[in-house]
Design a protein around this motif. Sequence first.
Motif, PDB file in Angstrom:
ATOM      1  N   PRO A  86     -67.385  38.915 -37.984  1.00  0.00           N
ATOM      2  CA  PRO A  86     -66.549  37.926 -37.308  1.00  0.00           C
ATOM      3  C   PRO A  86     -66.489  38.038 -35.788  1.00  0.00           C
ATOM      4  CG  PRO A  86     -65.170  39.665 -38.175  1.00  0.00           C
ATOM      5  CD  PRO A  86     -66.584  39.977 -38.620  1.00  0.00           C
ATOM      6  N   ASP A  87     -67.325  38.887 -35.183  1.00  0.00           N
ATOM      7  CA  ASP A  87     -67.374  38.906 -33.727  1.00  0.00           C
ATOM      8  C   ASP A  87     -67.726  37.500 -33.235  1.00  0.00           C
ATOM      9  OD1 ASP A  87     -67.757  40.986 -31.248  1.00  0.00           O
ATOM     10  OD2 ASP A  87     -69.082  39.254 -31.062  1.00  0.00           O
ATOM     11  N   PRO A  88     -67.097  37.018 -32.172  1.00  0.00           N
ATOM     12  CA  PRO A  88     -67.296  35.631 -31.742  1.00  0.00           C
ATOM     13  C   PRO A  88     -68.608  35.346 -31.025  1.00  0.00           C
ATOM     14  CG  PRO A  88     -65.783  36.743 -30.261  1.00  0.00           C
ATOM     15  CD  PRO A  88     -66.039  37.693 -31.400  1.00  0.00           C
ATOM     16  N   GLN A  89     -69.417  36.361 -30.732  1.00  0.00           N
ATOM     17  CA  GLN A  89     -70.581  36.160 -29.868  1.00  0.00           C
ATOM     18  C   GLN A  89     -71.527  35.075 -30.384  1.00  0.00           C
ATOM     19  OE1 GLN A  89     -73.052  39.634 -29.251  1.00  0.00           O
ATOM     20  NE2 GLN A  89     -74.109  38.706 -27.521  1.00  0.00           N
ATOM     21  N   GLY A  90     -71.849  35.107 -31.662  1.00  0.00           N
ATOM     22  CA  GLY A  90     -72.776  34.130 -32.216  1.00  0.00           C
ATOM     23  C   GLY A  90     -72.251  32.713 -32.115  1.00  0.00           C
ATOM     24  N   LEU A  91     -70.992  32.518 -32.494  1.00  0.00           N
ATOM     25  CA  LEU A  91     -70.402  31.181 -32.435  1.00  0.00           C
ATOM     26  C   LEU A  91     -70.242  30.718 -30.994  1.00  0.00           C
ATOM     27  CD1 LEU A  91     -69.257  28.737 -33.841  1.00  0.00           C
ATOM     28  CD2 LEU A  91     -67.075  29.957 -34.116  1.00  0.00           C
ATOM     29  N   MET A 128     -66.035  25.630 -38.174  1.00  0.00           N
ATOM     30  CA  MET A 128     -66.786  26.711 -38.808  1.00  0.00           C
ATOM     31  C   MET A 128     -66.587  26.587 -40.310  1.00  0.00           C
ATOM     32  SD  MET A 128     -68.674  29.501 -38.281  1.00  0.00           S
ATOM     33  CE  MET A 128     -69.516  30.104 -39.756  1.00  0.00           C
ATOM     34  N   ILE A 129     -67.686  26.450 -41.056  1.00  0.00           N
ATOM     35  CA  ILE A 129     -67.635  26.209 -42.498  1.00  0.00           C
ATOM     36  C   ILE A 129     -68.239  27.412 -43.220  1.00  0.00           C
ATOM     37  CG2 ILE A 129     -68.385  24.670 -44.363  1.00  0.00           C
ATOM     38  CD1 ILE A 129     -68.674  22.471 -42.177  1.00  0.00           C
ATOM     39  N   GLY A 130     -67.469  28.029 -44.113  1.00  0.00           N
ATOM     40  CA  GLY A 130     -67.980  29.202 -44.819  1.00  0.00           C
ATOM     41  C   GLY A 130     -67.173  29.528 -46.048  1.00  0.00           C
ATOM     42  N   ASP A 131     -67.619  30.555 -46.749  1.00  0.00           N
ATOM     43  CA  ASP A 131     -67.020  30.888 -48.050  1.00  0.00           C
ATOM     44  C   ASP A 131     -66.269  32.197 -48.052  1.00  0.00           C
ATOM     45  OD1 ASP A 131     -69.634  32.235 -47.815  1.00  0.00           O
ATOM     46  OD2 ASP A 131     -69.180  32.960 -49.830  1.00  0.00           O
ATOM     47  N   ASP A 133     -65.909  34.202 -42.182  1.00  0.00           N
ATOM     48  CA  ASP A 133     -66.156  32.928 -41.505  1.00  0.00           C
ATOM     49  C   ASP A 133     -64.876  32.368 -40.900  1.00  0.00           C
ATOM     50  OD1 ASP A 133     -68.990  32.710 -42.294  1.00  0.00           O
ATOM     51  OD2 ASP A 133     -68.163  32.577 -44.306  1.00  0.00           O
ATOM     52  N   VAL A 134     -63.774  32.502 -41.611  1.00  0.00           N
ATOM     53  CA  VAL A 134     -62.489  32.040 -41.090  1.00  0.00           C
ATOM     54  C   VAL A 134     -62.114  32.832 -39.838  1.00  0.00           C
ATOM     55  CG1 VAL A 134     -60.025  31.767 -41.570  1.00  0.00           C
ATOM     56  CG2 VAL A 134     -61.708  31.293 -43.370  1.00  0.00           C
ATOM     57  N   LEU A 135     -62.287  34.138 -39.888  1.00  0.00           N
ATOM     58  CA  LEU A 135     -61.964  34.981 -38.733  1.00  0.00           C
ATOM     59  C   LEU A 135     -62.874  34.671 -37.553  1.00  0.00           C
ATOM     60  CD1 LEU A 135     -61.396  38.360 -40.607  1.00  0.00           C
ATOM     61  CD2 LEU A 135     -59.638  36.935 -39.533  1.00  0.00           C
ATOM     62  N   THR A 136     -64.138  34.352 -37.837  1.00  0.00           N
ATOM     63  CA  THR A 136     -65.077  33.986 -36.770  1.00  0.00           C
ATOM     64  C   THR A 136     -64.618  32.722 -36.070  1.00  0.00           C
ATOM     65  OG1 THR A 136     -66.909  34.977 -38.018  1.00  0.00           O
ATOM     66  CG2 THR A 136     -67.481  33.454 -36.245  1.00  0.00           C
ATOM     67  N   GLY A 137     -64.284  31.704 -36.860  1.00  0.00           N
ATOM     68  CA  GLY A 137     -63.799  30.465 -36.271  1.00  0.00           C
ATOM     69  C   GLY A 137     -62.516  30.667 -35.485  1.00  0.00           C
TER      70      GLY A 137
END
Length: 232
Positions: free
Chosen positions: A154-159, A181-184, A188-192
């Motif tokens: 969930p580090d934000p760098q990629g997003l 951010m769409i994920g399962d 993914d939620v933490l990334t967004g």
Amino acid sequence: MPVPRFLVFDLDGTLINSSLDLCNSVNAMLEHLGKPPLPNAVIASYIGDGAAMLVRRALGDPGDLDASTHDESVVREALEFFLSYYRVHKLDNTVVYDGVLTSLEQIRSRHPQILMAVLTNKPVGPSLDICRQLGLEPFFFQNYGGDSFPTKKPDPQGLQTLIAEANARLEQPLQAHEIVMIGDTDVDVLTGRSCGVRTLGCGFGLSPHALAAAQPDAFVEHASEWPAVLGL
């Protein structure tokens, strides 16, 4: 949910059902090391934080890279075998989830200006190959994997990188509420959330309980629901 201008998708458990091939690859790795196999349900619960963490958890490590219970040479051997085996067998059983292609086609035909990308913790090589062979590649302007950056979700760098690249393609910069951010998984939620953008959880994926606990902004049980929930 406000109408979005940029959609970022996870891969495993969101766009594709890859659980069986990942489980088979982990058990092949364990057999190679002379270890007993694990139930598929147990292995599936380890998926989501990248190949290295998947292998460590299968070996019995606590999930803490700084508290490994195995010699690093064993971990390296296990990871190399897993990745080598998975590259060959990654499409033995993996399929696109029902409703995914229809939803992506609907979004693209109705709103061709909306940008879409993939951000996964799977290594980028297999991610690109899978998307290419399963007909997903044309929908996405970018596909980043767990080895595309020094850090993983969930580090934000990629997003953050994807948002910057999307903005370079657009006349008007994206607002946070226009990005989803769409994920399962909770990852993914933490990334967004780390980037202040909206999140859409997919309850049909690999980690529905952790996903529900993370409380995404919206939730679907089938990929066919994406356009309606996104207001598209």
